[in-house]
Write a protein that holds these residues in place. Structure first.
Motif, PDB file in Angstrom:
ATOM      1  N   MET A   1       8.706   1.493  38.576  1.00  0.00           N
ATOM      2  CA  MET A   1       9.584   2.624  38.892  1.00  0.00           C
ATOM      3  C   MET A   1       9.196   3.813  38.030  1.00  0.00           C
ATOM      4  O   MET A   1       8.947   3.668  36.831  1.00  0.00           O
ATOM      5  CB  MET A   1      11.046   2.262  38.615  1.00  0.00           C
ATOM      6  N   ASP A   2       9.153   4.986  38.656  1.00  0.00           N
ATOM      7  CA  ASP A   2       8.782   6.176  37.902  1.00  0.00           C
ATOM      8  C   ASP A   2       9.305   7.419  38.627  1.00  0.00           C
ATOM      9  O   ASP A   2       9.619   7.371  39.820  1.00  0.00           O
ATOM     10  CB  ASP A   2       7.266   6.264  37.755  1.00  0.00           C
ATOM     11  N   ILE A   3       9.403   8.512  37.876  1.00  0.00           N
ATOM     12  CA  ILE A   3       9.818   9.800  38.421  1.00  0.00           C
ATOM     13  C   ILE A   3       8.799  10.845  38.004  1.00  0.00           C
ATOM     14  O   ILE A   3       8.489  10.979  36.813  1.00  0.00           O
ATOM     15  CB  ILE A   3      11.208  10.217  37.914  1.00  0.00           C
ATOM     16  N   LYS A   4       8.259  11.570  38.973  1.00  0.00           N
ATOM     17  CA  LYS A   4       7.365  12.689  38.699  1.00  0.00           C
ATOM     18  C   LYS A   4       8.049  13.977  39.154  1.00  0.00           C
ATOM     19  O   LYS A   4       8.796  13.982  40.136  1.00  0.00           O
ATOM     20  CB  LYS A   4       6.033  12.529  39.451  1.00  0.00           C
ATOM     21  N   SER A   5       7.781  15.058  38.446  1.00  0.00           N
ATOM     22  CA  SER A   5       8.366  16.348  38.784  1.00  0.00           C
ATOM     23  C   SER A   5       7.278  17.378  39.027  1.00  0.00           C
ATOM     24  O   SER A   5       6.290  17.436  38.281  1.00  0.00           O
ATOM     25  CB  SER A   5       9.282  16.826  37.647  1.00  0.00           C
ATOM     26  N   PHE A   6       7.457  18.178  40.083  1.00  0.00           N
ATOM     27  CA  PHE A   6       6.519  19.251  40.429  1.00  0.00           C
ATOM     28  C   PHE A   6       7.317  20.536  40.618  1.00  0.00           C
ATOM     29  O   PHE A   6       8.292  20.550  41.377  1.00  0.00           O
ATOM     30  CB  PHE A   6       5.768  18.920  41.719  1.00  0.00           C
ATOM     31  N   ALA A   7       6.924  21.616  39.945  1.00  0.00           N
ATOM     32  CA  ALA A   7       7.582  22.911  40.120  1.00  0.00           C
ATOM     33  C   ALA A   7       6.930  23.612  41.309  1.00  0.00           C
ATOM     34  O   ALA A   7       5.761  23.997  41.249  1.00  0.00           O
ATOM     35  CB  ALA A   7       7.458  23.757  38.860  1.00  0.00           C
ATOM     36  N   LEU A   8       7.682  23.772  42.399  1.00  0.00           N
ATOM     37  CA  LEU A   8       7.121  24.292  43.641  1.00  0.00           C
ATOM     38  C   LEU A   8       7.832  25.556  44.098  1.00  0.00           C
ATOM     39  O   LEU A   8       9.032  25.740  43.872  1.00  0.00           O
ATOM     40  CB  LEU A   8       7.234  23.242  44.755  1.00  0.00           C
ATOM     41  N   GLY A   9       7.089  26.420  44.777  1.00  0.00           N
ATOM     42  CA  GLY A   9       7.670  27.559  45.469  1.00  0.00           C
ATOM     43  C   GLY A   9       7.928  28.767  44.593  1.00  0.00           C
ATOM     44  O   GLY A   9       7.687  28.754  43.384  1.00  0.00           O
ATOM     45  N   PRO A  10       8.459  29.827  45.211  1.00  0.00           N
ATOM     46  CA  PRO A  10       8.646  31.103  44.520  1.00  0.00           C
ATOM     47  C   PRO A  10       9.634  31.033  43.368  1.00  0.00           C
ATOM     48  O   PRO A  10       9.559  31.854  42.451  1.00  0.00           O
ATOM     49  CB  PRO A  10       9.160  32.027  45.631  1.00  0.00           C
ATOM     50  N   LEU A  11      10.546  30.082  43.378  1.00  0.00           N
ATOM     51  CA  LEU A  11      11.521  29.944  42.291  1.00  0.00           C
ATOM     52  C   LEU A  11      11.231  28.735  41.417  1.00  0.00           C
ATOM     53  O   LEU A  11      12.055  28.338  40.593  1.00  0.00           O
ATOM     54  CB  LEU A  11      12.945  29.852  42.853  1.00  0.00           C
ATOM     55  N   GLU A  12      10.033  28.154  41.571  1.00  0.00           N
ATOM     56  CA  GLU A  12       9.608  26.986  40.782  1.00  0.00           C
ATOM     57  C   GLU A  12      10.685  25.900  40.778  1.00  0.00           C
ATOM     58  O   GLU A  12      11.099  25.395  39.746  1.00  0.00           O
ATOM     59  CB  GLU A  12       9.239  27.401  39.359  1.00  0.00           C
ATOM     60  N   THR A  13      11.116  25.566  41.968  1.00  0.00           N
ATOM     61  CA  THR A  13      12.118  24.519  42.134  1.00  0.00           C
ATOM     62  C   THR A  13      11.541  23.169  41.743  1.00  0.00           C
ATOM     63  O   THR A  13      10.400  22.841  42.071  1.00  0.00           O
ATOM     64  CB  THR A  13      12.585  24.480  43.598  1.00  0.00           C
ATOM     65  N   ASN A  14      12.347  22.378  41.046  1.00  0.00           N
ATOM     66  CA  ASN A  14      11.915  21.031  40.679  1.00  0.00           C
ATOM     67  C   ASN A  14      11.917  20.137  41.915  1.00  0.00           C
ATOM     68  O   ASN A  14      12.977  19.852  42.485  1.00  0.00           O
ATOM     69  CB  ASN A  14      12.840  20.431  39.627  1.00  0.00           C
ATOM     70  N   CYS A  15      10.726  19.716  42.309  1.00  0.00           N
ATOM     71  CA  CYS A  15      10.569  18.721  43.364  1.00  0.00           C
ATOM     72  C   CYS A  15      10.299  17.390  42.685  1.00  0.00           C
ATOM     73  O   CYS A  15       9.417  17.290  41.828  1.00  0.00           O
ATOM     74  CB  CYS A  15       9.413  19.101  44.287  1.00  0.00           C
ATOM     75  N   TYR A  16      11.063  16.372  43.043  1.00  0.00           N
ATOM     76  CA  TYR A  16      10.938  15.070  42.392  1.00  0.00           C
ATOM     77  C   TYR A  16      10.329  14.044  43.337  1.00  0.00           C
ATOM     78  O   TYR A  16      10.672  13.999  44.525  1.00  0.00           O
ATOM     79  CB  TYR A  16      12.302  14.575  41.920  1.00  0.00           C
ATOM     80  N   VAL A  17       9.443  13.230  42.787  1.00  0.00           N
ATOM     81  CA  VAL A  17       8.867  12.117  43.521  1.00  0.00           C
ATOM     82  C   VAL A  17       9.258  10.839  42.787  1.00  0.00           C
ATOM     83  O   VAL A  17       8.889  10.642  41.624  1.00  0.00           O
ATOM     84  CB  VAL A  17       7.333  12.212  43.616  1.00  0.00           C
ATOM     85  N   ILE A  18      10.018   9.996  43.458  1.00  0.00           N
ATOM     86  CA  ILE A  18      10.432   8.710  42.898  1.00  0.00           C
ATOM     87  C   ILE A  18       9.528   7.641  43.495  1.00  0.00           C
ATOM     88  O   ILE A  18       9.336   7.589  44.718  1.00  0.00           O
ATOM     89  CB  ILE A  18      11.892   8.387  43.252  1.00  0.00           C
ATOM     90  N   THR A  19       8.972   6.788  42.656  1.00  0.00           N
ATOM     91  CA  THR A  19       8.087   5.731  43.143  1.00  0.00           C
ATOM     92  C   THR A  19       8.571   4.359  42.681  1.00  0.00           C
ATOM     93  O   THR A  19       9.137   4.213  41.593  1.00  0.00           O
ATOM     94  CB  THR A  19       6.644   5.953  42.640  1.00  0.00           C
ATOM     95  N   ASN A  20       8.345   3.386  43.526  1.00  0.00           N
ATOM     96  CA  ASN A  20       8.661   1.997  43.204  1.00  0.00           C
ATOM     97  C   ASN A  20       7.736   1.116  44.020  1.00  0.00           C
ATOM     98  O   ASN A  20       7.663   1.247  45.241  1.00  0.00           O
ATOM     99  CB  ASN A  20      10.122   1.668  43.523  1.00  0.00           C
ATOM    100  N   ASP A  21       7.029   0.212  43.334  1.00  0.00           N
ATOM    101  CA  ASP A  21       5.974  -0.571  43.975  1.00  0.00           C
ATOM    102  C   ASP A  21       4.986   0.399  44.620  1.00  0.00           C
ATOM    103  O   ASP A  21       4.451   1.255  43.955  1.00  0.00           O
ATOM    104  CB  ASP A  21       6.570  -1.572  44.974  1.00  0.00           C
ATOM    105  N   ASN A  22       4.776   0.317  45.909  1.00  0.00           N
ATOM    106  CA  ASN A  22       3.820   1.236  46.556  1.00  0.00           C
ATOM    107  C   ASN A  22       4.503   2.275  47.436  1.00  0.00           C
ATOM    108  O   ASN A  22       3.867   2.918  48.255  1.00  0.00           O
ATOM    109  CB  ASN A  22       2.819   0.435  47.405  1.00  0.00           C
ATOM    110  N   LYS A  23       5.820   2.453  47.238  1.00  0.00           N
ATOM    111  CA  LYS A  23       6.597   3.373  48.066  1.00  0.00           C
ATOM    112  C   LYS A  23       7.046   4.586  47.261  1.00  0.00           C
ATOM    113  O   LYS A  23       7.151   4.544  46.034  1.00  0.00           O
ATOM    114  CB  LYS A  23       7.817   2.664  48.647  1.00  0.00           C
ATOM    115  N   ALA A  24       7.367   5.674  47.971  1.00  0.00           N
ATOM    116  CA  ALA A  24       7.822   6.894  47.319  1.00  0.00           C
ATOM    117  C   ALA A  24       8.860   7.615  48.160  1.00  0.00           C
ATOM    118  O   ALA A  24       8.879   7.504  49.383  1.00  0.00           O
ATOM    119  CB  ALA A  24       6.637   7.825  47.053  1.00  0.00           C
ATOM    120  N   VAL A  25       9.717   8.353  47.474  1.00  0.00           N
ATOM    121  CA  VAL A  25      10.680   9.260  48.088  1.00  0.00           C
ATOM    122  C   VAL A  25      10.486  10.620  47.441  1.00  0.00           C
ATOM    123  O   VAL A  25      10.312  10.718  46.224  1.00  0.00           O
ATOM    124  CB  VAL A  25      12.134   8.783  47.877  1.00  0.00           C
TER     125      VAL A  25
END
Length: 207
Positions: A1-25
């Motif tokens: 299990m892990d959480i990655k964060s990416f600052a995206l877009g004109p307002l640098e919104t936090n986009c989060y990617v949650i992973t577990n085993d080989n799946k992601a949300v």
């Protein structure tokens, strides 16, 4: 299990990617999702779904591109769909154009995502249909723009309501375990305990 964060877009919104085993949300792809797609591909994770905490342009800008690239469904609360016909939803308030997309309504309550329990909480006040996604196994809640470190989301936008926001936080955020990390749409993370003890917008409330 892990959480990655990416600052995206004109307002640098936090986009989060949650992973577990080989799946992601992915939660709130607020800009060009290329970096997210590259991460998923290089790491070998299969995207299961795309979640939106709310439907302001800076949280949904990359929805269409990410969904088209992966074929995965976007989930949001239907009660916020009216925002899509406003400058705050379509991006015209800052001169951008959010590509149209289709979303499926997500039900409030307990569900399972990528093999993890997820509590979908209704937390309106910043925007109609605002949601919080609480993953107990991660000790984390993805709160969108409802609450930030020592602050709260704006309530002067269409559909915003300060009293409703405070009620959402008091009833559905501050009742989470104290060690729960609060991962907001902008800025650094915080925790339930930190905000209960130090957020100045709730000094008048007793816990």
């Amino acid at each position: 299990m892990d959480i990655k964060s990416f600052a995206l877009g004109p307002l640098e919104t936090n986009c989060y990617v949650i992973t577990n085993d080989n799946k992601a949300v992915v939660i709130d792809p607020g800009g060009d999702p290329t970096t997210v797609l590259d991460f998923l591909k290089k790491s070998g994770f299969e995207l299961e779904s795309i979640l939106n905490t709310h439907l302001h342009f800076d949280h949904i800008f990359g929805n269409a591109a990410l969904s088209e690239a992966t074929g995965k469904t976007i989930y949001a609360d239907d009660s916020g769909l009216s925002l899509m016909d406003t400058p705050l939803g379509d991006g015209s308030m800052i001169g951008i154009k959010v590509a149209p997309f289709k979303s499926e309504h997500i039900k409030i309550g307990k569900t399972e995502m990528i093999g993890l329990e997820c509590n979908v909480l209704s937390t309106p006040g910043h925007a109609p249909g605002s949601l919080t996604f609480h993953f107990p196994a991660l000790d984390a809640a993805f709160v969108g723009d409802v609450i930030f470190r020592r602050s709260i989301g704006r309530t002067d936008f269409p559909g915003g309501n300060l009293d409703l926001l405070k009620k959402s936080v008091q009833e559905n955020i501050y009742t989470l375990p104290e060690n729960t990390k609060l991962l907001s749409g902008h800025g650094p993370s915080t925790s339930v305990a930190e905000e209960r003890n130090h957020n100045p917008f709730f000094n008048d409330m007793q816990f």
